[in-house]
Design a protein around this motif. Structure first.
Motif, PDB file in Angstrom:
ATOM      1  N   ARG A 430       0.842  -1.206   0.000  1.00  0.00           N
ATOM      2  CA  ARG A 430       0.000   0.000   0.000  1.00  0.00           C
ATOM      3  C   ARG A 430       0.876   1.255   0.000  1.00  0.00           C
ATOM      4  NH1 ARG A 430      -3.209  -3.275   3.506  1.00  0.00           N
ATOM      5  NH2 ARG A 430      -2.415  -2.254   5.392  1.00  0.00           N
ATOM      6  N   LYS A 431       2.006   1.199   0.690  1.00  0.00           N
ATOM      7  CA  LYS A 431       2.951   2.321   0.635  1.00  0.00           C
ATOM      8  C   LYS A 431       3.510   2.475  -0.781  1.00  0.00           C
ATOM      9  CE  LYS A 431       4.356   2.046   5.509  1.00  0.00           C
ATOM     10  NZ  LYS A 431       5.465   1.719   6.443  1.00  0.00           N
ATOM     11  N   THR A 432       3.746   1.360  -1.445  1.00  0.00           N
ATOM     12  CA  THR A 432       4.201   1.405  -2.841  1.00  0.00           C
ATOM     13  C   THR A 432       3.152   2.074  -3.708  1.00  0.00           C
ATOM     14  OG1 THR A 432       5.598  -0.556  -2.653  1.00  0.00           O
ATOM     15  CG2 THR A 432       4.778  -0.029  -4.851  1.00  0.00           C
ATOM     16  N   LEU A 433       1.903   1.715  -3.495  1.00  0.00           N
ATOM     17  CA  LEU A 433       0.811   2.350  -4.247  1.00  0.00           C
ATOM     18  C   LEU A 433       0.772   3.854  -4.006  1.00  0.00           C
ATOM     19  CD1 LEU A 433      -2.077  -0.248  -3.857  1.00  0.00           C
ATOM     20  CD2 LEU A 433      -1.353   0.777  -6.024  1.00  0.00           C
ATOM     21  N   GLU A 434       0.948   4.254  -2.754  1.00  0.00           N
ATOM     22  CA  GLU A 434       0.950   5.686  -2.441  1.00  0.00           C
ATOM     23  C   GLU A 434       2.064   6.398  -3.196  1.00  0.00           C
ATOM     24  OE1 GLU A 434       1.363   5.770   1.764  1.00  0.00           O
ATOM     25  OE2 GLU A 434      -0.731   5.209   2.167  1.00  0.00           O
ATOM     26  N   SER A 435       3.256   5.802  -3.220  1.00  0.00           N
ATOM     27  CA  SER A 435       4.388   6.403  -3.940  1.00  0.00           C
ATOM     28  C   SER A 435       4.125   6.439  -5.438  1.00  0.00           C
ATOM     29  CB  SER A 435       5.671   5.615  -3.649  1.00  0.00           C
ATOM     30  OG  SER A 435       6.002   5.666  -2.282  1.00  0.00           O
ATOM     31  N   PHE A 436       3.536   5.372  -5.960  1.00  0.00           N
ATOM     32  CA  PHE A 436       3.228   5.290  -7.390  1.00  0.00           C
ATOM     33  C   PHE A 436       2.223   6.373  -7.783  1.00  0.00           C
ATOM     34  CE2 PHE A 436       0.823   3.729 -11.006  1.00  0.00           C
ATOM     35  CZ  PHE A 436       1.798   3.196 -11.847  1.00  0.00           C
ATOM     36  N   LEU A 437       1.174   6.508  -6.995  1.00  0.00           N
ATOM     37  CA  LEU A 437       0.144   7.511  -7.287  1.00  0.00           C
ATOM     38  C   LEU A 437       0.717   8.925  -7.197  1.00  0.00           C
ATOM     39  CD1 LEU A 437      -2.749   5.853  -5.275  1.00  0.00           C
ATOM     40  CD2 LEU A 437      -2.617   6.029  -7.760  1.00  0.00           C
ATOM     41  N   LYS A 438       1.546   9.158  -6.196  1.00  0.00           N
ATOM     42  CA  LYS A 438       2.181  10.470  -6.051  1.00  0.00           C
ATOM     43  C   LYS A 438       3.076  10.766  -7.244  1.00  0.00           C
ATOM     44  CE  LYS A 438       5.132  13.197  -2.939  1.00  0.00           C
ATOM     45  NZ  LYS A 438       5.885  13.176  -1.653  1.00  0.00           N
ATOM     46  N   HIS A 439       3.859   9.761  -7.669  1.00  0.00           N
ATOM     47  CA  HIS A 439       4.763   9.941  -8.803  1.00  0.00           C
ATOM     48  C   HIS A 439       4.000  10.320 -10.060  1.00  0.00           C
ATOM     49  CE1 HIS A 439       8.218   9.345 -11.415  1.00  0.00           C
ATOM     50  NE2 HIS A 439       7.514   8.505 -12.147  1.00  0.00           N
ATOM     51  N   HIS A 440       2.815   9.731 -10.239  1.00  0.00           N
ATOM     52  CA  HIS A 440       2.009  10.003 -11.438  1.00  0.00           C
ATOM     53  C   HIS A 440       0.988  11.131 -11.227  1.00  0.00           C
ATOM     54  CE1 HIS A 440       3.489   6.788 -14.062  1.00  0.00           C
ATOM     55  NE2 HIS A 440       3.587   6.048 -12.980  1.00  0.00           N
ATOM     56  N   GLU A 441       1.093  11.791 -10.090  1.00  0.00           N
ATOM     57  CA  GLU A 441       0.248  12.955  -9.788  1.00  0.00           C
ATOM     58  C   GLU A 441      -1.236  12.620  -9.879  1.00  0.00           C
ATOM     59  OE1 GLU A 441       1.574  16.045 -12.395  1.00  0.00           O
ATOM     60  OE2 GLU A 441       3.496  16.272 -11.387  1.00  0.00           O
ATOM     61  N   LEU A 442      -1.598  11.460  -9.346  1.00  0.00           N
ATOM     62  CA  LEU A 442      -2.994  11.032  -9.291  1.00  0.00           C
ATOM     63  C   LEU A 442      -3.515  11.281  -7.884  1.00  0.00           C
ATOM     64  CD1 LEU A 442      -2.694   7.654 -11.237  1.00  0.00           C
ATOM     65  CD2 LEU A 442      -3.641   9.803 -12.100  1.00  0.00           C
ATOM     66  N   LEU A 443      -4.591  12.039  -7.781  1.00  0.00           N
ATOM     67  CA  LEU A 443      -5.098  12.477  -6.480  1.00  0.00           C
ATOM     68  C   LEU A 443      -6.364  11.751  -6.049  1.00  0.00           C
ATOM     69  CD1 LEU A 443      -4.592  16.342  -6.946  1.00  0.00           C
ATOM     70  CD2 LEU A 443      -3.026  14.678  -5.898  1.00  0.00           C
TER      71      LEU A 443
END
Length: 505
Positions: A430-443
């Motif tokens: 889930r932390k990986t998902l958070e980093s992935f979403l942040k990297h792709h600027e998905l809010l």
């Protein structure tokens, strides 16, 4: 690995023949994942039993010393190499030392051992077997580099390997094509990751052109056909570095596979490559069109059944294909969803969300986006997702992503997620998902479902990306699978309709 005209004979190292037990210890790097049918090919050997016994004795002593003091073991090997310069194949034992240094956290010393082994293999590149040895050693270096990343050192190693394999003697050129192709892919991806996309594309194109030239000539062998299949497959994975050529490579694969099996229909290696590659086409690369994926599944199954009796790899792939068939057979048809109340959500956890629940989203138009971090077509839709949330967010519109656990970990240095060889906990993923979403600027908020969730089936998911649009009353109004501008226009038009926003531009 088979030579052109012979069956594999086991792992043989220059001047020494080894027992089966020693083979697995010394020569097993990388072959399981590549599916080769034998370990490292031979250098030209003599059958001197005393030489084999001497090697075995040195090897056993090295293992014993490594258990006590790996630095002492390394000094012992250097002394033996100095004492017996004619036994240069003792360099292969550096791989064992590198592994032990790495497990002890001494990455620099591990790298030095790999480097000295690579130096020896490149110096003797025209000795039978060293072509694959170079590839295997650089694979080991790449594994070490993931722990202590140093891009320049890794790129230098792959470039040296490519240069060496490009300059082998004419009689070894065909045997070098597979390791050269795999190293070319590795180096091209490194160039792409380093921002040198055009240089990488030229390198890939040149390798593909050479393989096409060989495989349409009388020089073609099972190995040269396998080289182009493996190259295309390696360049089609969902790694970000493959973005410049992934779609083109996927488009080529079917034709290449058919040509390979037509030329060498009895080749177990090519049969296995055909099966594994088609499995990836059905379950990943071409799964965004469910009807076409079903047709491909039927066609491939029919093609594989006659050869499955004599090929265990094909048997295994057929079993996986049948499991996939059963899964998609249990998926609710998309047409039955439209006009019906949206099915329940199965939530193991929320990511990218604060105080969000289905209850809090009542009265909104909701776009449910089924996706995964490994899915290239999913990533291709991110621009649209960002645009729609920005444009329609204040009008009662929300996007809810839905994914599940795939054992992915986040690479802070390279800013990407990738499948881990170690077990990743649910919390860490889930932390990986958070980093992935942040990297792709998905809010937008994302649901992570349990691994065995039925939510995907309940929402008619046969491939991803898969979008379900739900109106303000909680009724499904649109189901779309796949990426592309036509699909995006259909989705946006329906969003506007449900929000009463008109047709837009």
């Amino acid at each position: 690995m088979r030579t052109q005209n012979s069956e594999p004979t086991g792992c043989q190292i220059h001047r020494f023949r080894f027992t089966a037990g020693l083979l697995g210890i010394i020569c097993a790097i990388g072959f399981g994942s590549l599916g080769w049918h034998a370990a490292m090919p031979p250098r030209a050997l003599a059958d001197d039993v005393s030489d084999a016994a001497a090697f075995q004795q040195i090897y056993n002593e090295l293992l014993s010393r490594m258990d006590k003091d790996v630095d002492d073991a390394a000094a012992y090997l250097e002394a033996k190499l100095a004492e017996h310069p004619e036994m240069s194949d003792l360099n292969i034992l550096r791989e064992s030392l590198a592994g032990r240094f790495a497990s002890d956290g001494q990455d620099e010393k591990a790298w030095q051992q790999f480097q000295m082994l690579l130096d020896d293999q490149i110096a003797h590149v025209n000795v039978q077997g060293n072509q694959y040895g170079i590839w295997m050693t650089i694979q080991g270096m790449q594994g070490l580099n993931r722990q202590s990343p140093e891009k320049d050192k890794m790129m230098q190693a792959t470039q040296r390997g490519v240069n060496a394999l490009s300059s082998v003697s004419p009689e070894l050129e065909m045997q070098a094509q597979l390791p050269l192709s795999l190293l070319t892919a590795m180096h091209a991806k490194a160039l792409s990751d380093d921002g040198k996309e055009e240089e990488a594309k030229k390198m890939v194109q040149a390798r593909l052109d050479r393989l096409r030239e060989i495989n349409t000539s009388d020089d073609a062998t099972e190995q040269t056909m396998q080289a182009i299949v493996r190259l295309l497959r390696t360049l089609s994975t969902d790694q970000a570095e493959n973005d410049p050529w992934r779609d083109d490579c996927i488009a080529m694969i079917d034709g290449v596979l058919e040509s390979a099996l037509e030329r060498f229909p009895e080749s177990p290696a090519l049969q296995s490559d055909y099966a594994e590659t088609q499995y990836l086409m059905i379950t990943r690369w071409k799964q965004d069109d469910p009807d076409a994926a079903k047709a491909r599944l039927d066609r491939v199954t029919k093609r594989l059944l006659p050869i499955s009796g004599s090929n265990r790899n094909v048997q295994s792939t057929l079993r996986r294909l049948e499991i996939h068939r059963e899964r998609i057979a249990g998926v609710k048809p998309a047409k039955t969803l439209v006009g019906a109340a949206a099915p329940d959500w199965d939530i193991d956890a929320w990511v990218n969300a604060t105080d969000v629940s289905r209850e809090s989203l009542k009265g909104k138009v909701i776009l449910i986006d089924f996706w995964a971090m490994w899915c290239g077509p999913c990533i291709a839709t991110f621009d649209h997702l960002r645009e729609w949330r920005k444009e329609f967010g204040d009008d009662g519109f929300e996007i809810v992503g839905v994914t599940t656990y795939y054992n992915y970990a986040w690479d802070d240095l390279n800013q990407r997620a990738s499948r881990s060889t170690d077990e990743v906990s649910a919390e860490d993923e889930r932390k990986t998902l958070e980093s992935f979403l942040k990297h792709h600027e998905l809010l937008h908020p994302v649901i992570v479902t349990p691994k065995e969730s039925e939510m995907q089936s309940e929402y008619g998911v046969r491939g991803i990306p898969h979008v379900v649009l739900i109106d303000r009353e909680g009724v499904v109004q649109l189901v779309q699978t796949g990426a592309g501008e036509a699909t995006a226009k259909t989705i946006e038009a329906k969003i506007r309709e449900l929000l009463g926003k008109g047709k837009g531009k």
